[in-house]
Design a protein around this motif. Sequence first.
Motif, short mmCIF file in Angstrom:
data_model
loop_
_atom_site.label_atom_id
_atom_site.label_comp_id
_atom_site.label_asym_id
_atom_site.label_seq_id
_atom_site.Cartn_x
_atom_site.Cartn_y
_atom_site.Cartn_z
N MET A 1 0.93 -1.22 -0.07
CA MET A 1 -0.08 0.01 0.07
C MET A 1 0.90 1.31 0.07
N VAL A 2 0.57 2.32 -0.98
CA VAL A 2 1.17 3.40 -0.94
C VAL A 2 1.04 4.39 0.19
N LEU A 3 1.61 4.68 1.16
CA LEU A 3 1.49 5.57 2.33
C LEU A 3 1.82 6.88 2.32
N GLY A 4 2.66 7.28 1.35
CA GLY A 4 2.92 8.63 0.87
C GLY A 4 3.95 8.76 -0.35
N VAL A 5 3.66 10.06 -0.93
CA VAL A 5 4.64 10.25 -1.90
C VAL A 5 5.31 11.77 -1.92
N GLY A 6 6.46 11.80 -2.52
CA GLY A 6 7.27 13.08 -2.27
C GLY A 6 8.03 13.35 -3.70
N VAL A 7 8.40 14.56 -3.76
CA VAL A 7 9.12 14.87 -4.79
C VAL A 7 9.94 16.41 -4.56
N ASP A 8 10.99 16.36 -5.22
CA ASP A 8 11.90 17.78 -4.89
C ASP A 8 12.67 18.02 -6.17
N ILE A 9 12.82 19.19 -6.59
CA ILE A 9 13.60 19.62 -7.64
C ILE A 9 14.78 20.76 -7.30
N ILE A 10 15.94 20.66 -7.84
CA ILE A 10 16.75 21.55 -7.12
C ILE A 10 17.75 21.77 -8.58
N THR A 11 18.43 23.15 -8.46
CA THR A 11 19.32 23.47 -9.53
C THR A 11 20.86 22.87 -8.95
N LEU A 12 21.66 22.54 -9.83
CA LEU A 12 22.93 22.30 -9.63
C LEU A 12 23.45 23.60 -9.06
N THR A 13 23.31 24.70 -9.96
CA THR A 13 23.85 26.13 -9.55
C THR A 13 23.29 26.42 -8.18
N ARG A 14 22.20 26.29 -7.62
CA ARG A 14 21.75 26.54 -6.35
C ARG A 14 22.69 25.80 -5.18
N MET A 15 22.85 24.31 -5.43
CA MET A 15 23.64 23.52 -4.77
C MET A 15 24.97 24.25 -4.52
N LYS A 16 25.57 24.29 -5.67
CA LYS A 16 26.87 24.87 -5.80
C LYS A 16 27.13 26.14 -4.84
N ASP A 17 26.24 26.94 -5.16
CA ASP A 17 26.11 28.47 -4.45
C ASP A 17 26.25 28.07 -2.55
N VAL A 18 25.38 27.01 -2.35
CA VAL A 18 25.03 26.79 -0.86
C VAL A 18 26.55 26.12 -0.34
N VAL A 19 26.97 25.22 -1.26
CA VAL A 19 28.40 24.54 -0.80
C VAL A 19 29.39 25.43 -0.66
N ASP A 20 29.37 26.40 -1.83
CA ASP A 20 30.39 27.61 -1.62
C ASP A 20 30.52 28.47 -0.48
N THR A 21 29.22 28.80 -0.12
CA THR A 21 29.01 29.93 0.90
C THR A 21 29.02 29.36 2.11
N SER A 22 28.38 28.02 2.23
CA SER A 22 28.06 27.52 3.67
C SER A 22 29.05 26.42 3.84
N GLY A 23 29.55 25.85 3.12
CA GLY A 23 30.80 24.91 3.17
C GLY A 23 30.27 23.64 4.14
N ALA A 24 31.28 23.37 5.04
CA ALA A 24 31.16 22.40 5.88
C ALA A 24 29.98 22.45 7.00
N VAL A 25 29.60 23.55 7.41
CA VAL A 25 28.39 23.75 8.15
C VAL A 25 27.09 23.02 7.45
N PHE A 26 26.96 23.48 6.09
CA PHE A 26 25.91 23.19 5.54
C PHE A 26 25.97 21.43 5.04
N LEU A 27 27.16 21.04 4.85
CA LEU A 27 27.48 19.43 4.31
C LEU A 27 27.13 18.68 5.63
N ASN A 28 27.58 19.22 6.98
CA ASN A 28 27.74 18.33 7.97
C ASN A 28 25.92 18.39 8.55
N LYS A 29 25.24 19.25 8.33
CA LYS A 29 23.99 19.34 8.71
C LYS A 29 23.09 18.38 7.82
N VAL A 30 23.39 18.31 6.44
CA VAL A 30 22.68 17.94 5.58
C VAL A 30 22.98 16.26 5.09
#
Length: 124
Positions: free
Chosen positions: A1-30
């Motif tokens: 039985m299906v109990l839930g569905v989810g979807v998410d989309i993100i650009t590589l550009t946005r991820m690169k910006d977050v990694v570049d600006t927040s670095g290890a703090v972001f990486l360790n949180k996620v």
Amino acid sequence: MVLGVGVDIITLTRMKDVVDTSGAVFLNKVFTPWEQERSRTHPDPVAYFAATFAAKEAIFKTFGTGWDEGGEFTEIEIRDGPHGEPLAVLSGKFAELAARRGATRVLVSLSFDGDYAIGMATLT
Ligand SMILES: CC(C)(COP(=O)(O)OP(=O)(O)OC[C@H]1O[C@@H](n2cnc3c(N)ncnc32)[C@H](O)[C@@H]1OP(=O)(O)O)[C@@H](O)C(=O)NCCC(=O)NCCS
């Protein structure tokens, strides 16, 4: 039985910006230590982080709860299956939520096109 569905989309550009600006703090949180290690051998670490993040957000959405109910991104780990398919492993709050729903599996699928990475998940 299906109990839930989810979807998410993100650009590589946005991820690169977050990694570049927040670095290890972001990486360790996620991302778990296993995921961060995996990114080091991946041909495109930003694409890897983007798709893995999208998978985690998609899985979060399958529960239909808010973050205020607890749960950490690192309690969802996206591993590689034997054929290259993504496999989700839940722990902590997300494992508890899944057990409470009577869910036995979280299926996840990823895709890329150009700057976009998308993750979709089904809780069964
Ligand atoms: C609630 C959350 C899923 C929103 O994600 P988002 O990427 O900002 O937004 P998306 O466009 O992917 O999803 C929004 C849709 O998700 C759905 N949604 C909202 N809350 C939800 C929840 N608790 N459970 C399931 N689905 C939810 C809604 O349909 C919403 O559409 P609406 O705003 O028109 O109502 C949340 O996990 C979040 O804010 N995450 C943090 C985002 C972040 O850290 N980004 C940094 C990226 S590098």
